[in-house]
Enzyme design. Sequence first.
Site, PDB file in Angstrom:
ATOM      1  CD  GLU A 197      -3.851  -6.147   2.848  1.00  0.00           C
ATOM      2  OE1 GLU A 197      -4.703  -5.364   3.316  1.00  0.00           O
ATOM      3  OE2 GLU A 197      -2.641  -6.038   3.052  1.00  0.00           O
ATOM      4  CD  GLU A 230      -2.681  -1.253   2.566  1.00  0.00           C
ATOM      5  OE1 GLU A 230      -2.457  -0.422   3.442  1.00  0.00           O
ATOM      6  OE2 GLU A 230      -3.522  -2.160   2.693  1.00  0.00           O
TER       7      GLU A 230
END
Lengths: 667, 667, 667
Positions: free
Chosen positions: B303, B144
């Site tokens: 995810e 991220e």
Amino acid sequence: MNKLLYGVAYYDEYMPYDRLEKDIQMMKEAGINVVRIAESTWSTHEPQNGVFDFTSVDRVLDAMEQAGIQVIVGTPTYAIPTWMVKQHPDVLAFTKQGQSRYGARQNMDITHPVYLFYAERIIRKLIAHVCDHPAVIGFQVDNETKHYNTEGPNVQTLFVKYMRENYKSLDVINKQFGLDYWSNRINSWEDFPSVIGTINGSLGAEFAKFQRKLVTDFLAWQVSIVKEYKRNDQFVTQNFDFEWRGYSFGIQPDVDHFAASQAFDVTSVDIYHPSQDQLTGIEISFGGDVARSTKGSNYLVMETEAQAFANWVPYPGQLRLQAFSHLASGANMVAYWHWHSIHNSFETYWKGLLSHDLEPNPVYEEAKTIGRDFRRLSTQLVDLKKTNRVALLASNESLTALEWFKLPGGAKNYNDVVRLMYDELYKMNVGCDIVHPGSDNLQDYSLLIVPALYAAPDSLLERLNEFVKDGGHIVYTFKSGFTDENVKVRTVRQPGIISEACGIHYSMFVEPKNVGLSGDPLQVGEADNKIETWMELITPTTADVLAYYDHPHWGKYAAITENQYGKGKAVYIGCLPSAAIVKRVLERAVKEAGLWSEDQELSFPLIMKSGVNREGRAIRYYFNYSDQASEFRYPYSNGRELLTEAAIAKDQTVSIDRWGVLIIAES
Amino acid sequence: MNKLLYGVAYYDEYMPYDRLEKDIQMMKEAGINVVRIAESTWSTHEPQNGVFDFTSVDRVLDAMEQAGIQVIVGTPTYAIPTWMVKQHPDVLAFTKQGQSRYGARQNMDITHPVYLFYAERIIRKLIAHVCDHPAVIGFQVDNETKHYNTEGPNVQTLFVKYMRENYKSLDVINKQFGLDYWSNRINSWEDFPSVIGTINGSLGAEFAKFQRKLVTDFLAWQVSIVKEYKRNDQFVTQNFDFEWRGYSFGIQPDVDHFAASQAFDVTSVDIYHPSQDQLTGIEISFGGDVARSTKGSNYLVMETEAQAFANWVPYPGQLRLQAFSHLASGANMVAYWHWHSIHNSFETYWKGLLSHDLEPNPVYEEAKTIGRDFRRLSTQLVDLKKTNRVALLASNESLTALEWFKLPGGAKNYNDVVRLMYDELYKMNVGCDIVHPGSDNLQDYSLLIVPALYAAPDSLLERLNEFVKDGGHIVYTFKSGFTDENVKVRTVRQPGIISEACGIHYSMFVEPKNVGLSGDPLQVGEADNKIETWMELITPTTADVLAYYDHPHWGKYAAITENQYGKGKAVYIGCLPSAAIVKRVLERAVKEAGLWSEDQELSFPLIMKSGVNREGRAIRYYFNYSDQASEFRYPYSNGRELLTEAAIAKDQTVSIDRWGVLIIAES
Amino acid sequence: MNKLLYGVAYYDEYMPYDRLEKDIQMMKEAGINVVRIAESTWSTHEPQNGVFDFTSVDRVLDAMEQAGIQVIVGTPTYAIPTWMVKQHPDVLAFTKQGQSRYGARQNMDITHPVYLFYAERIIRKLIAHVCDHPAVIGFQVDNETKHYNTEGPNVQTLFVKYMRENYKSLDVINKQFGLDYWSNRINSWEDFPSVIGTINGSLGAEFAKFQRKLVTDFLAWQVSIVKEYKRNDQFVTQNFDFEWRGYSFGIQPDVDHFAASQAFDVTSVDIYHPSQDQLTGIEISFGGDVARSTKGSNYLVMETEAQAFANWVPYPGQLRLQAFSHLASGANMVAYWHWHSIHNSFETYWKGLLSHDLEPNPVYEEAKTIGRDFRRLSTQLVDLKKTNRVALLASNESLTALEWFKLPGGAKNYNDVVRLMYDELYKMNVGCDIVHPGSDNLQDYSLLIVPALYAAPDSLLERLNEFVKDGGHIVYTFKSGFTDENVKVRTVRQPGIISEACGIHYSMFVEPKNVGLSGDPLQVGEADNKIETWMELITPTTADVLAYYDHPHWGKYAAITENQYGKGKAVYIGCLPSAAIVKRVLERAVKEAGLWSEDQELSFPLIMKSGVNREGRAIRYYFNYSDQASEFRYPYSNGRELLTEAAIAKDQTVSIDRWGVLIIAES
């Protein structure tokens, strides 16, 4: 002024391509006869330290001169160039939030010698360069100047010296400011702590006063420099602004407009306001009354909105209504910020008279009609003299003190109280001046409106008592007279010194919850029979009670009283009432003061403002602040409506368009 | 991919006691065939500067290998160890808020050589250590990744060099960025001020673009290191995330996913979304469409939520619905963050597939059914190929620019406009790709949706005109085309270059208050016939008017127009309408583009997504995003429902459970 | 105490003019028999470093002595003088927000040796100076002491040493606190990062505990100094305060009142609360119960409100009601902050018994009646002994942990849950003690109320299981037992250890939206049949289900259960219910515990509190917290109403005024 000015702020430097000739042509078509230039573009005029380039100024001045458009030149000191900050980062002001960052305007320490050195040099270079140019009619020094919360160590040092000069001894300061509290006592000058963290409202308010003095001094210093150069036929002004709530709402907290305006030949202001369905004319009137009152004379609206922000493009007719509303309050100039809409940076959506396409548009087309009428009617409308018998007493000191000691809830501040009173006067067409604690002409008025005069020296309150005794009328609101000039609460029964004129006293106050006035004594109806935020538990001594609270425990206390004192009367409003209640109280006061006239038979949205022109002729403006057409009876001597040239007879019923304006000159 | 992956993030290091064997057994039972490890635990793998310990990695790799579970290894660089910060505190990023503090992840300056030195070393050590392990199928670099607002002096220096490289001269910059405004002009490179305090939206937007480039460069640098080690059968990916509103809402402001994904073999994303009664599938679809579009290929959901946050535990059936929804958008992997619920620290309530008691629970039991079906149907469902005729043009530059120049009220931003359009397409079962300003395949589409393309170069807008001229259809919203790539407002009538295809112009815009469309032309009913936030006052030139504003003063202006241009049509929506209005406009556009099909006879909550599998067979997913069971007509050739093995005949009425899913393969 | 104390805080130093004689005369008239002095005025008593001036102390002591008024002398250490900060700026605490600024009180680092040096010196000088004065009955050290978030590098060093001492090894810390997460692992003591930026809730909660210990240690240190000087007949106390929400709401987060009170002879507290229509007596009761429970003895109300803040001037009768309510909870002193209303600085509107005019006023007049009654009834009312069978378990550790792991929405915190339970007990006239995790007298109670015991060591939970097994009753709320003392979630099925006594388990929890209890099992009516914020999905093992959730998917889970365990019962409330539901659950629990009595036939606004006086006589206070007069049946043996001297017969119907108080002593 020898004529009405219709102007724009003009930034040739911001233009996306060379437009000067085209812009001037379009200005001429719109009747623009003055532009303001140069006040935001230091970095263009001094691209490097000590290197000056006034090319863009010269070319605009020459082109304007050629076109017969006059120019006001601003000193560019409110926005500093990159090279200065890079070389001397400490010119950026230190505030509670730390040091200001480069980027925005108005981020510098206006007391810093480095800044002052460079500012003085660019002022001298620029003014010397342009002062002989025939197009230049005046100068604006800086712009919307405030102190930008500068409060670093050097400012603190100035403040300590200011305190020593004013109060001489720490003993006096400790006593007057109550510094024993929470161990804030200062027992040696070198112990004087930074005021940034103070929790002492007296000290904090004094520092705010000192900061306002910094502004006054800074502006006077700039004026003194400009005066070394300017011709006698040129004026010096500043562009003051108001408490900002997304628009010009009330008294400016950071500047004492009355003190600061002394250095200037004429006062200028900027006035921004909601438009469309929210257009009321109140901000135009309030800002104008403040501006006119600073020097007791006509003023300039240096900036107001054209297309305004994204959400405030005026409805058809509103731009005209606004322009003439400014004149009706005594303005001699109406100028738009700004000519064109800026294509980059920050204020891209603060639109000009032209949109970003730089072509004619409906607002510009309406401006053309204003320019034409300004030119045609200039000699009849310029220099309108206004004589008001009512004044509102505004106090920067009370404003500041009520920031330190906020009203419960925190939603309402001093300016809310000011506007609550002012708005009702406006709506009933009562002309109003603004006076201040230092005003020495109170006797010129029959009725004083005194909102929340929370911090005031004995001498002022005694003068107000005298004013009543001598036949004047006053309407006070709650909190008036509560503290002295050091924001120290008076140690006698409240409202202290003015108890004498008001014939009341109180020692307790509470926050009302669902409280009204007992029996709706002012006949406002149930929905409006409400008070909020504050209620003083008043016991009359000699006063008549106009209203009691409707409350199971506090119902024996008075809410609003009226007292004959000497030859005059003092009304005291011990709470924050609804606008409808305020309206009733003010109606009564206006009548008691013998000021009720034909004008009060009209009321908002029909607004009437008047004055006397240079020929001594009565000029009456009628405005319809409404989306519905209307009509009214004209009660004065026969006259002529200037915009249409129509004759108007006494008692004639006159029609007025939605968002319309009429100007009737008595014959 | 050669099979569907069903995975979890697994943190052996976070386990409260040795659970590896038990965890693997439970994973096997749930059909988990891949785990991601190592990406958050630098301090475990390098406990002291230069001391490495991959014990926990090794033991997990070996155990997974033994169990037949594959592993994705992450570089642990997004969370730095304590020893680094203690030894080199300046690796923490400097932002507007000052220097970041140690504690959270993603607090470092990703340009800082000290950080880069240590990051490179741990990457090389870790990847060299594991790259030959048979369990390892790929690598995730960092996690991220964003720029964390790093903007200290060193970053500023990089930015100045970037500016000089891109624009060559300050004259160009001053002109294009409008730096004369408020004296921001830069006349010498060494005067270039820190951008931290800038108020210039053009400069601020350029800095944001530069910051996104930092991310792209940083990720490519990590990939280049990993590629020195990895086997040919191993992939490198990143885990992108989206604009976060407590869930994955829209385009990521801080990363250019299209540019950043170029370095990777496959794109991964994380997608979190509301569930329970708020589960719609839109975020799954939107995030999937972005991910798939970055490389025009299948992607991994690295995810997504299992039990999710405290308030989003899925209802029975929802976990299955979600998993197959990912596949239906083209995902080849669905992995949960995370296997177990963490017992300490920060994300304790971001629950895993297992609760804190590490025992089976209803959500885990449901996962078992998913794992079983994934395994069983893997060859039929993996590598779904999707071909869409509709694309939405997303622009990071427009997003940033609309942060600088916010819509009135501040409540709506660029992604709200994107989602307003996207959601209605989703609800009418129109498959959609995402394109970006650099996309060179616009001709692949019949219909482009262009929300608020506020900042765009001439070349892009000209390409869009060409697209229409050549027979394409476009639906633009308000603000499109307004500024160039430097966020400089165009100096021509708006919407500038696209006026040609749209057949309209405007120069004024306002904020609507209680405004609808005159006569409800789109037949949405009174409650939905509303616009908000923004309205452009549009005059058509060649366009047909689909709707006028219902307004006493602006009623003559168009709100929505449609224009034939060449062989195509351009619709322009000059305001922010209700979802119902958007739906009608998009329905019309889909029909005009000739794309209306059987699929559009169904609509949300019945969602249908389709593609072609590796055998070339059409696969159609039907989802019931509702708490009520439903049914629908199956309009295609006879087929087989894969989950139940039931035969489905053309035109058969098919039942679908609440929160149900069906997968029909054409025979 | 040998008598009831009725007092005020008195600041001769703050007086606007010499008032001492007049003040004392007015105090005497009001029955004031004790004043607190000196605790805020260090800068007056030590005007320069090492220069001491106790003139104002001496003159007040002498005058009070003369008037027969006793004095409590405070050490002035909570507000530091200007000279100290100027000379040693680093005594100002460093917090997350940077260094504190001079101005406010309570801005210093209470661990800083410079501060401690000066504090010790002024304490020794002051106490030595006054300790022999006959007027001085006791000392207050410091005031409302907290840690003021001091967390600079020196405090961090102390914390690291504290951690090493408590946990010995980093391995233990890494494991227990879960520091592997996000690479927070600490592998060497010198790497220990500042806790300021931590995101690890376990570490953050430990730091909060350490900060509370700083307060405990600091206060004990002051007490140890004072004890070197004080006479045996003098006491040492502190003035604790509570969680502040504009008034005294709940458990103080920053101080462990139970630990800190150990050093003192007697506990004092300040209690502020809404009045007028919001006056309920709950804060008086809650604060009193905490204070009484700290040492299991009577306590002093060192500060409470007289006229209070602007909005809380008491209605007629309320000041009396409040004063006797304090006594009814076990107070031996009621003292107002403050005598007079302060004329400057910060707390100008925190009004005293006297208004700023320093004249008698209605509140002062009411105080006179209290002073008179206190004096008259002193021997009967002093040292009221209270024996409660119900206790509420309050946990600072749980409070802190729930700050780190907030309830969804963020609107409710630990104290909201405490007060939800406490308020219902209060309203049903159930007397209550407060116990804490370290209390060793749980067996004294029949019923324990345990709100949200989120963080607790195994040993405590095992003791609570034992308590039930041995016949005790417990009412737990949701989240109890969830984590251990390190805020590490238990790795077994929840609620972990207490599952045994509660007969339930759960592993999932959600946020309820429009959820009630199925079938309104507690008969509270539709409007009140609501839960919010949190719901655990509970499965009973041995428990009876008192209520299920009314929910389409979670309806099979229990919301509230009751379990027989050994000889006692444990009720578990798995959600945050409405007050009405809590009331029903507590009613049931009180009855089950065999504690339902005549007192519970009355309920709020009729409040009854009782105890036994020094003569062993039962004293029963009846309060009417309502604006309506009322009546009730007196169910006890014949007695005498002490205020009126009226005889009261068993079963007599007794009238009570609005805001009235009756004190009935059994004959």
